[in-house]
Design an enzyme around this catalytic site. Sequence first.
Site, PDB file in Angstrom:
ATOM      1  N   TRP A 120      -0.391  -3.627  -1.652  1.00 30.95           N
ATOM      2  CA  TRP A 120      -0.449  -3.954  -3.084  1.00 30.95           C
ATOM      3  C   TRP A 120      -1.914  -4.045  -3.529  1.00 30.95           C
ATOM      4  CZ3 TRP A 120       1.817  -9.227  -5.206  1.00 30.95           C
ATOM      5  CH2 TRP A 120       1.891  -9.160  -6.599  1.00 30.95           C
ATOM      6  N   HIS A 163      -6.864  -6.067   9.729  1.00 32.23           N
ATOM      7  CA  HIS A 163      -6.114  -7.287  10.069  1.00 32.23           C
ATOM      8  C   HIS A 163      -6.893  -8.095  11.119  1.00 32.23           C
ATOM      9  CE1 HIS A 163      -2.653  -5.991   7.843  1.00 32.23           C
ATOM     10  NE2 HIS A 163      -2.215  -5.108   8.705  1.00 32.23           N
ATOM     11  N   ARG A 179      -0.577 -15.032   1.689  1.00 34.12           N
ATOM     12  CA  ARG A 179       0.792 -15.225   1.196  1.00 34.12           C
ATOM     13  C   ARG A 179       1.398 -16.427   1.904  1.00 34.12           C
ATOM     14  NH1 ARG A 179       5.551 -10.600   1.865  1.00 34.12           N
ATOM     15  NH2 ARG A 179       6.909 -11.381   0.204  1.00 34.12           N
ATOM     16  N   SER A 186       8.887 -11.394   6.251  1.00 33.99           N
ATOM     17  CA  SER A 186       8.536  -9.999   6.027  1.00 33.99           C
ATOM     18  C   SER A 186       8.170  -9.321   7.357  1.00 33.99           C
ATOM     19  CB  SER A 186       7.359  -9.938   5.039  1.00 33.99           C
ATOM     20  OG  SER A 186       7.035  -8.622   4.728  1.00 33.99           O
ATOM     21  N   PHE A 189       5.841  -4.034  -8.225  1.00 32.12           N
ATOM     22  CA  PHE A 189       6.613  -3.692  -7.034  1.00 32.12           C
ATOM     23  C   PHE A 189       7.496  -2.466  -7.300  1.00 32.12           C
ATOM     24  CE2 PHE A 189      10.481  -4.032  -4.493  1.00 32.12           C
ATOM     25  CZ  PHE A 189       9.931  -4.027  -3.216  1.00 32.12           C
ATOM     26  N   MET A 219       5.505   0.784  -7.506  1.00 27.18           N
ATOM     27  CA  MET A 219       4.983   1.231  -6.211  1.00 27.18           C
ATOM     28  C   MET A 219       6.113   1.708  -5.307  1.00 27.18           C
ATOM     29  SD  MET A 219       1.796  -1.317  -5.362  1.00 27.18           S
ATOM     30  CE  MET A 219       1.450  -0.487  -3.821  1.00 27.18           C
ATOM     31  N   ARG A 247       9.922  -3.703   0.654  1.00 28.42           N
ATOM     32  CA  ARG A 247      11.246  -4.206   0.985  1.00 28.42           C
ATOM     33  C   ARG A 247      11.799  -4.954  -0.217  1.00 28.42           C
ATOM     34  NH1 ARG A 247      13.528  -8.735   3.389  1.00 28.42           N
ATOM     35  NH2 ARG A 247      11.550  -9.794   2.991  1.00 28.42           N
ATOM     36  N   LYS A 248      11.313  -6.163  -0.485  1.00 28.40           N
ATOM     37  CA  LYS A 248      11.807  -6.960  -1.614  1.00 28.40           C
ATOM     38  C   LYS A 248      10.694  -7.352  -2.576  1.00 28.40           C
ATOM     39  CE  LYS A 248      15.903  -9.563  -0.243  1.00 28.40           C
ATOM     40  NZ  LYS A 248      16.339 -10.934   0.084  1.00 28.40           N
TER      41      LYS A 248
HETATM   42  P1  A3P Z   1       8.553  -8.124   1.694  1.00 31.62           P
HETATM   43  O1  A3P Z   1       8.814  -7.631   3.088  1.00 31.62           O
HETATM   44  O2  A3P Z   1       8.783  -9.598   1.555  1.00 31.62           O
HETATM   45  O3  A3P Z   1       9.282  -7.346   0.664  1.00 31.62           O
HETATM   46  P2  A3P Z   1       1.754  -5.545   3.532  1.00 31.62           P
HETATM   47  O4  A3P Z   1       1.349  -4.541   2.540  1.00 31.62           O
HETATM   48  O5  A3P Z   1       0.650  -6.514   3.884  1.00 31.62           O
HETATM   49  O6  A3P Z   1       2.378  -4.923   4.732  1.00 31.62           O
HETATM   50  O7  A3P Z   1       2.836  -6.499   2.856  1.00 31.62           O
HETATM   51  C1  A3P Z   1       4.123  -6.026   2.593  1.00 31.62           C
HETATM   52  C2  A3P Z   1       4.831  -7.017   1.704  1.00 31.62           C
HETATM   53  O8  A3P Z   1       4.257  -6.960   0.393  1.00 31.62           O
HETATM   54  C3  A3P Z   1       6.300  -6.668   1.557  1.00 31.62           C
HETATM   55  O9  A3P Z   1       6.996  -7.915   1.400  1.00 31.62           O
HETATM   56  C4  A3P Z   1       6.284  -5.842   0.266  1.00 31.62           C
HETATM   57  O10 A3P Z   1       7.518  -5.741  -0.376  1.00 31.62           O
HETATM   58  C5  A3P Z   1       5.280  -6.637  -0.554  1.00 31.62           C
HETATM   59  N1  A3P Z   1       4.716  -5.834  -1.641  1.00 31.62           N
HETATM   60  C6  A3P Z   1       4.153  -4.614  -1.570  1.00 31.62           C
HETATM   61  N2  A3P Z   1       3.774  -4.184  -2.791  1.00 31.62           N
HETATM   62  C7  A3P Z   1       4.100  -5.148  -3.656  1.00 31.62           C
HETATM   63  C8  A3P Z   1       3.981  -5.282  -5.082  1.00 31.62           C
HETATM   64  N3  A3P Z   1       3.450  -4.335  -5.822  1.00 31.62           N
HETATM   65  N4  A3P Z   1       4.429  -6.434  -5.624  1.00 31.62           N
HETATM   66  C9  A3P Z   1       4.972  -7.409  -4.856  1.00 31.62           C
HETATM   67  N5  A3P Z   1       5.123  -7.327  -3.519  1.00 31.62           N
HETATM   68  C10 A3P Z   1       4.694  -6.211  -2.928  1.00 31.62           C
END
Ligand code: A3P
Length: 284
Positions: free
Chosen positions: A50, A92, A114, A122, A213, A216, A244-245
Amino acid sequence: MSQQSDLIHIFNGIPFTTRSSAELLRSLDSFQAREDDVLLVSYPKSGTHWLAEILKHLYSSKVSLTSAIEFGDVSKLEDLNKVTTKRIIPTHLSYDMLPKDFKAKKCKAIYIIRNPKDTAVSLYHYYRDNPHLPTIEGWSTYLDMFLQGEVVCGSWFDHLLSWEEHRNEMGTLFLYFEAMKKDLFQSVRRISNYLGINMSDAEIQEICKKTTFSEMKSNVEKENNGDPNHTVCALTASRKLIFRKGTVGDWKQYFSNKQNRVFDELYRTKMDASSLAKHIHYEN
Ligand code: A3P
């Protein structure tokens, strides 16, 4: 079924996937940073993609979003050296493993945080769906691993605290997933101010629209080119696994009362002296 030993190796006491070779991890300190590098730092599943998308829009096409510095084999550092434009480099890594030259050059770094309970959930799904991560037995066993820092990238607490302890050395900006959900405009404004990028309100509004979300997620197919050089997270090249969510509070569907108590207790102990803790959207 994937075996733990094929996919994970321990380096400096921290589990890494074998997609981060030991040679690369050993050679990180030889990396030459540039003063204008920007680090995008996170513990996995905190909203890395994000934030990466927001940064891409803020800089339009004038920068290269590289893959994570710890992803790949020993040739990685040389590949990064060949990038001719300004680099946004995801990682990371905990602060102590970060190549020293980033610290010497005081590069800008943005760390996204987060709620660790949602992060844990997640990451649980990531473990289940991502072929680069070992098979796990179930939620309960997994949560114990998470709390003990036995998951990939180690302990959420130690990761965050390592960056907090050195926050002034590089002037790291800390961002909060839940604050971004609540008021994305304000978060994007904070980022643009930190990076010294001039943006009108209308331009920021436009970025907010493009980085919801749903927006994207709907672009996943288009952007899912499977090229590991474009992967933001060192753990997968597949963007399909990421969106995912994207909600706040999903942890409530998973934690039993007892698991919640154990988590809260550890959180209290570990985060006792943390000044960032008061900004974290932590729910009991
Ligand atoms: P969930 O698994 O709870 O849905 P990363 O990019 O660090 O791997 O993090 C992934 C998490 O960020 C996932 O969480 C994903 O859905 C959420 N995410 C990615 N893009 C997002 C957006 N634009 N708004 C809110 N959550 C987002």
